[in-house]
Write a protein that holds these residues in place. Sequence first.
Motif, PDB file in Angstrom:
ATOM      1  N   ARG A 503      55.780 -65.587  39.384  1.00  0.00           N
ATOM      2  CA  ARG A 503      55.087 -65.077  40.561  1.00  0.00           C
ATOM      3  C   ARG A 503      53.689 -64.628  40.176  1.00  0.00           C
ATOM      4  O   ARG A 503      53.414 -64.309  39.010  1.00  0.00           O
ATOM      5  CB  ARG A 503      55.849 -63.895  41.181  1.00  0.00           C
ATOM      6  CG  ARG A 503      57.162 -64.272  41.821  1.00  0.00           C
ATOM      7  CD  ARG A 503      57.966 -63.041  42.194  1.00  0.00           C
ATOM      8  NE  ARG A 503      57.281 -62.236  43.187  1.00  0.00           N
ATOM      9  CZ  ARG A 503      57.493 -62.327  44.506  1.00  0.00           C
ATOM     10  NH1 ARG A 503      58.354 -63.205  44.970  1.00  0.00           N
ATOM     11  NH2 ARG A 503      56.859 -61.548  45.348  1.00  0.00           N
ATOM     12  N   THR A 520      57.459 -62.735  35.580  1.00  0.00           N
ATOM     13  CA  THR A 520      58.783 -63.188  35.966  1.00  0.00           C
ATOM     14  C   THR A 520      59.671 -61.963  36.041  1.00  0.00           C
ATOM     15  O   THR A 520      59.584 -61.060  35.212  1.00  0.00           O
ATOM     16  CB  THR A 520      59.365 -64.204  34.957  1.00  0.00           C
ATOM     17  OG1 THR A 520      60.673 -64.593  35.379  1.00  0.00           O
ATOM     18  CG2 THR A 520      59.441 -63.628  33.568  1.00  0.00           C
ATOM     19  N   SER A 587      56.564 -68.149  44.887  1.00  0.00           N
ATOM     20  CA  SER A 587      55.680 -67.804  43.774  1.00  0.00           C
ATOM     21  C   SER A 587      54.311 -67.339  44.232  1.00  0.00           C
ATOM     22  O   SER A 587      53.601 -66.681  43.473  1.00  0.00           O
ATOM     23  CB  SER A 587      55.513 -69.007  42.838  1.00  0.00           C
ATOM     24  OG  SER A 587      56.751 -69.417  42.313  1.00  0.00           O
TER      25      SER A 587
END
Length: 618
Positions: A503, A520, A587
């Motif tokens: 992300r 993450t 994301s």
Amino acid sequence: MTPPPTRRRRGPGVPTTPLLPRKGAVRRAQMITTYGVGSMVAVDNESFIVTGIDSWDVKDAPEIHEHRLARTLGVKSFRLPPASDEKSRDGVRVRRFPLWHSCPECNVLQPVRKFNSPPGTNECGDCKEDLVPSRFVVACTNGHLDDFPYWKWLHRNNREDGATGACGGTLKLTTNGRTASLRSIVISCSCGVPEVSMEGAFRSRALTDLGVRCEGRRPWLRDAPAEPTCSEPPRTLQRGSSMAWQPIVRSALSIPPWSGGLAVRLAPHWEALRECEDDQLAFALKFISKNDPNLESISVESVRQLLEAEQAELEDLGEEPTHDTHRLALLKQEYRRLRTPSREVDGTHDDEFVCEQPTGDTSPLGEFGIVDPMLVKRLREVRALKSFTRVIAPDSALEDQITEAPIALTEQSWLPAMEVRGEGVFLRLDEKRLDAWAAQEGVMHRVERIRANHERLLRERASDPQHVPPSPATPRLVLLHTLAHALINEWSLDAGYPAASLRERLYAEGAGMAGLLIYTATSDSAGSLGGLVAQGEPDRLATTLRSAVRRAEWCSADPLCIESEAAGAGSINLAACHACVLLPETSCERNNGLLDRALLVGTPEDLSIGFFHELTGD
């Protein structure tokens, strides 16, 4: 998930506790991002809508504390969605929706209560076949939701002038199977009117032209009265469409001083401590510690330091805080902490935020304009479901303009949330080099096209087009956003991370911010055990940056991609497509908008507009 209890008469042999049959299960994380309050959930051959949080049973649901986010959202705390097993009677409540069903055997289309289904079943009383919930629903931009008006759709232009009331016939829904289009879905009535297909039902004014108006129904809220004053036009949506429910999720990182063990232990008592005068803190802390042994070792001075930190954060909001100032204040506080090394204290593992400088030589990163990278070895993020929208996608720039559907009929002191833990890499660009690049005429011209398209989109979505906030699109934001996407794609190829597991978090809107965090985090583990942090070491990071820039030079959709005048939803991208820099929606924090690959590497006509153009070519 469990439906609401049915009303039963009390009598001999009848238990007073209502029967709450279990109707499927979803993960707790999905209750925030996919199947939250107001969304429709398909369970086998049935369809339900998740009810408001004021009907949930959360007495056993774990409480989550994130001080800064709670203050921003105006609540005291957060709670994990309740979990239940086959024998428990708590959990998330659901209600049957849509109410119109059809029988695949006799093709009758009517409200489910008219099928005379046997108790505990959802089948046709005559054919004994499982009923099929309506594929179509009606929603408006105010968040209201209703069944599709099949009777009005079929009987349009087929009634005598002045006629009122229903015809009394039986509706039927059939599919001729000739095509996969709406033209093959046919509605008929036993009264004899010509049959009509569903073709054209999704036009923006299809229902308005028939005189159908939004009746302001909110079936996800128990005992909620209709809002008949709604003036928004109703729109036809497919029951499973993503536009039938778009969550508004707000998140924050836990940063010092709120990420330490002290703040965690004090969180349940913080409201009481905040109200104490300075000379009352010692007495209040002593009183609280009698019922909580974990607080016996806490000093008055440490509590006073937390109160001073809170006061400093309140000053960042200004005299009249708004949604935007709250959001920017959160980002600025995180940006300052990400730039400051924060090591673990005493090896207690109580700290939720550990941020350290790389051990290697960072000078090779100078050619990329990267200064002072940081390795975030431990982080915690809280994501809370604030509300949701229908028909239109939420946009942080329109927080004060769009209508957010409520997730409870009465005001609650908590919101459903989830906490995730993981790790990440924080990168910051040299602001002097960044400002010199952003001042180029070619750069400003490309970003101005993105900004103009974005502001046009904001005006179309806003309730008051005359008072739309400016687009956040700037050369700095578009560059950092595109760079984050390029790095995530590169790490997904080089380090084995699926792109959906990474992300981004951008720090580019406020003055003096020019950074990005790629991380993450998961809700069921302690991160990825150093895999992403290892990618942030200077030697590996330099290799990754060079590879990401070279990969961005060419797209399999070129020359169409690099020469694009507008791309993406709402035309708020330029050179960006699924073959180069677009990511899974989970994301990206901006729904794959405000992207331009040319700002990384330049265009064939003008390489200089690329921030990394000196690294391109053979």
